[in-house]
Design an enzyme around this catalytic site. Structure first.
Site, short mmCIF file in Angstrom:
data_model
loop_
_atom_site.label_atom_id
_atom_site.label_comp_id
_atom_site.label_asym_id
_atom_site.label_seq_id
_atom_site.Cartn_x
_atom_site.Cartn_y
_atom_site.Cartn_z
N ALA A 162 6.01 -6.33 -4.75
CA ALA A 162 7.15 -5.72 -5.46
C ALA A 162 7.96 -4.86 -4.27
O ALA A 162 9.20 -5.02 -3.96
CB ALA A 162 7.00 -4.89 -6.43
N ALA A 304 3.16 8.92 -0.82
CA ALA A 304 4.03 9.37 -1.76
C ALA A 304 3.30 10.22 -2.68
O ALA A 304 2.35 9.93 -3.56
CB ALA A 304 4.83 8.37 -2.49
N ARG A 431 -7.00 -14.21 -20.91
CA ARG A 431 -7.92 -13.73 -20.13
C ARG A 431 -8.71 -12.54 -21.26
O ARG A 431 -10.17 -12.57 -21.08
CB ARG A 431 -7.44 -12.90 -19.06
N HIS A 541 -5.80 -5.92 -14.35
CA HIS A 541 -4.25 -5.48 -14.34
C HIS A 541 -3.75 -4.60 -15.68
O HIS A 541 -4.55 -4.66 -16.62
CB HIS A 541 -3.45 -6.87 -14.92
P1 ADP Z 1 2.60 -4.90 -7.06
O1 ADP Z 1 1.97 -6.13 -7.60
O2 ADP Z 1 3.33 -4.26 -8.07
O3 ADP Z 1 3.57 -4.97 -5.77
P2 ADP Z 1 0.27 -3.76 -5.74
O4 ADP Z 1 -0.78 -3.17 -6.44
O5 ADP Z 1 0.18 -5.09 -5.22
O6 ADP Z 1 1.40 -3.60 -6.78
O7 ADP Z 1 0.86 -3.05 -4.54
C1 ADP Z 1 1.28 -1.68 -4.67
C2 ADP Z 1 1.11 -0.76 -3.27
O8 ADP Z 1 1.47 0.40 -3.29
C3 ADP Z 1 -0.09 -0.91 -2.59
O9 ADP Z 1 -0.36 -1.50 -1.32
C4 ADP Z 1 -0.75 0.58 -2.69
O10 ADP Z 1 -1.65 0.95 -1.69
C5 ADP Z 1 0.50 1.23 -2.50
N1 ADP Z 1 0.65 2.58 -3.16
C6 ADP Z 1 -0.03 3.13 -4.25
N2 ADP Z 1 0.41 4.31 -4.34
C7 ADP Z 1 0.92 4.95 -3.51
C8 ADP Z 1 1.53 5.94 -2.97
N3 ADP Z 1 1.17 6.86 -3.73
N4 ADP Z 1 2.34 5.89 -1.87
C9 ADP Z 1 2.39 4.80 -1.03
N5 ADP Z 1 1.89 3.94 -1.41
C10 ADP Z 1 1.19 3.51 -2.52
#
Ligand code: ADP
Length: 602
Positions: A162, A304, A431, A541
């Site tokens: 995303a 973040a 699932r 999920h």
């Molecule tokens: P999506 O499938 O919705 O894109 P994912 O779980 O595949 O979600 O990816 C989410 C990403 O965001 C991961 O790479 C994770 O490490 C990152 N992430 C999660 N929390 C934070 C944060 N606080 N700051 C920066 N990156 C983050």
């Protein structure tokens, strides 16, 4: 230990005490210990093995003039991209610092440990040992300095499917974009997925004579989620799936298997396109390359922590922290996109929303899937929805919880049996249904069984041969020429086992599964070699999350838009209802990621 060496160590200890007393700092180096040429390590080339996530890591280490002069990775089966940074950083860290005490790399801990143990294994052959290794300086690779106040048009939080799609679209629309990722590599859970995504109306479906439509896709998805899904969001995904595939193929250069479509559980027809090698890596690699080409700024190992809101309640930036502990303000002129994924790896949060999803569950998701974005948005008044719906994936590795792609032979025709040798669920069911059914069996485990006719559909044991080996090494999968051998291997009731398979083959002959009314095409389990695989469900999920509208804008508890704030991907809730269907996550994250990236610039 050799006498002479022990003497040197005692001397060294003395020097250390004195040296530390004088300077307050350890100043010993390998040169303090005499080897053949005044060093610990003898010159030469040595190989060493360590164990990573995907199996053995084989390194070749060269020592010249007593120093580690090069490290070559000869073999590894670690997840591409996720482990790339570990290999790069650790190898460079060892060479630059001549130390074997290098910190693990964020998000690639097991690979890091595997690399270090392979290195030590090699260096032991050069004369090193656990005592000498302890003398090396401890190196924190993550130490760095960042500008403390930075300004962009758009700040994207999270570098999964995303976040990458959002950043690309915002950048393509002319914005100056930064993407913050707390791990050391982008990719998120798409990277470790099979990468399949559902799209109605593709060329592949037409060629296979499969009739499908946006409406049927919506209907399946709504049914899969017990019809509590927000239909307007499901409609956005269904309508945008086809143009999104065209974008992925034509602009981002993603390659899909030309003549393969998968029918995941709960879908009426086969509609999932499968990327090259049946791995999400293909998607992530191409998205990251495209983002790099466009000039998206990637800030890795940057977490973040908080959204910054101005006096008009508009989101104007993000407060983040880097691995050196620096607090950095990222100002966002146009807006912030949250794409931090779900909360499957956050045990406390899981238990808060569904007490049953406790410690007993392993998880398929990456360690970074901790719900940060949901918490940050909730803190500034965003509405949350469906938080109690947490999905387990039914067929995972019983030791690690990692999702099994070999086990996707289920979609090609494999059947599920229990320890008593009896079928207990429709293998193509949702699932949650299959997971619950497995958890009610003896040992809370199930066995997938298939033969050559099924294997030929998707060649799962070949396509995923590295995973197959991992299962084999753990004695969780077994291949044999006869069905009896399969039952014997895992101590399954042989008479029941044979009877269940006989009965099932009869259903295949008649084209109807009398017991469970299995969907999809039925395949015989009659011709060897045969396979049996032990599987368990694991957390996969989280359906709940931030409430968004069709433009990926975040809404507050009164249904009003929070200005400057967007959310896309697993972090957003309401799209999948009680239960997400297979292949719908990637479609969701890319469709809504792109929309967020387009809308933030508008
Ligand atoms: P999506 O499938 O919705 O894109 P994912 O779980 O595949 O979600 O990816 C989410 C990403 O965001 C991961 O790479 C994770 O490490 C990152 N992430 C999660 N929390 C934070 C944060 N606080 N700051 C920066 N990156 C983050």
């Amino acid at each position: 230990m050799k006498k002479r060496f022990r003497f040197v160590l005692i001397l060294l200890a003395l020097v250390m005490v004195l040296g530390t007393a004088c300077s307050g700092k350890e100043e010993n180096t390998h040169e303090d210990i005499e080897g053949s040429n005044g060093h610990i390590y003898k010159d030469g080339t040595y190989q060493g093995v360590g164990v990573g996530n995907g199996g053995d890591i084989l390194l070749e280490v060269a020592v010249r003039d007593g120093k580690i002069s090069s490290i070559d990775v000869l073999e590894n089966k670690e997840t591409e991209i996720l482990s790339d940074v570990a290999f790069e950083k650790i190898v460079q860290g060892v060479l630059d610092n001549q130390s074997v005490n290098i910190d693990t790399v964020t998000g690639a801990t097991i690979s890091s440990v595997g690399i270090m143990s392979a290195l030590k294994d090699a260096l032991k052959k050069a004369g090193g040992n656990d005592e000498t290794f302890k003398m090396d300086e401890i190196i924190h690779l993550a130490d760095r300095e960042d500008e403390l106040d930075q300004t962009y048009d758009v700040v994207v939080i999270g570098g999964g499917g995303a976040g990458l799609s959002a950043a690309i679209e915002a950048k393509s629309a002319g914005a100056n974009v930064v993407l913050l990722e707390k791990m050391s590599s982008v990719g998120g859970n798409t990277l470790v997925s099979g990468g399949g995504l559902n799209v109605p109306g593709t060329e592949q479906q037409k060629e296979l004579g499969i009739e499908d439509s946006v409406e049927l896709f919506i209907e399946d998805t709504m049914n899969g989620g017990d019809n509590i899904n927000k239909k307007e969001l499901v409609t956005v995904i269904a309508k945008n799936a086809l143009p999104t595939i065209e974008w992925l193929v034509n602009e981002v250069n993603v390659e899909f298997m030309p003549d393969r479509l998968q029918q995941f559980g709960g879908h009426s027809v086969a509609r999932a396109l499968i990327p090259k090698n049946n791995k999400g890596t293909e998607l992530i690699k191409k998205l990251k390359d495209y983002g790099d080409d466009l000039g998206v700024v990637f800030k890795m190992e940057t977490k973040a922590e908080k959204l910054i809101v101005d006096e008009n309640n508009r989101v104007v930036g993000v407060m983040a922290i880097n691995t050196a502990g620096q607090e950095i303000t990222f100002n966002a002129n146009k807006g912030v996109i949250i794409a931090t994924g779900g909360f499957g790896a956050n045990l406390e949060m899981r238990k808060k929303y569904d007490p049953e999803k406790d410690e007993k569950y392993k998880a398929t998701v990456l360690a970074g899937t901790t719900g940060d974005g949901i918490i940050m948005a909730g803190d500034i008044g965003a509405d949350l929805i469906h938080m109690e719906y947490i999905q387990t994936y039914p067929t995972c590795n019983p030791r690690t919880g990692i999702i099994s792609y070999v086990a996707n032979s289920r979609f090609d025709g494999a059947i599920l049996l229990n320890q008593e040798g009896v079928r207990f669920v429709e293998e193509m069911d949702r699932r949650d249904v299959i997971s619950k059914a497995i958890l009610s069996q003896t040992n809370q485990e199930g066995y997938l069984v298939w033969g050559q006719e099924v294997e030929e559909v998707g060649n799962m044991t070949e396509v995923h041969k590295d995973e197959y080996k991992v299962f084999e090494n753990m004695d969780l999968i077994y291949k044999a020429e006869t069905l009896e051998e399969l039952a014997e291997h895992f101590d399954i009731d042989k008479a029941n086992f044979m009877e269940s398979i006989d009965k099932y083959n009869g259903y295949v002959d008649n084209g109807k599964d009398e017991e469970f009314n299995r969907r999809g095409s039925l395949k015989h389990i009659a011709k060897g070699p045969f396979y049996i695989q032990k599987v368990i469900p694991a957390i996969h999920h989280t359906m709940g999350g931030i409430v968004i509208n069709e433009d990926a804008r975040v809404l507050d508890k009164d249904g009003n838009i929070i200005p400057g704030l967007f959310a896309a991907g697993e972090v957003a809730g309401g799209i999948h209802g009680t239960n997400r269907l297979g292949g719908n996550a990637v479609t969701d994250v890319i469709v809504f990621g792109r929309i967020a990236g387009q809308k933030v610039v508008e």
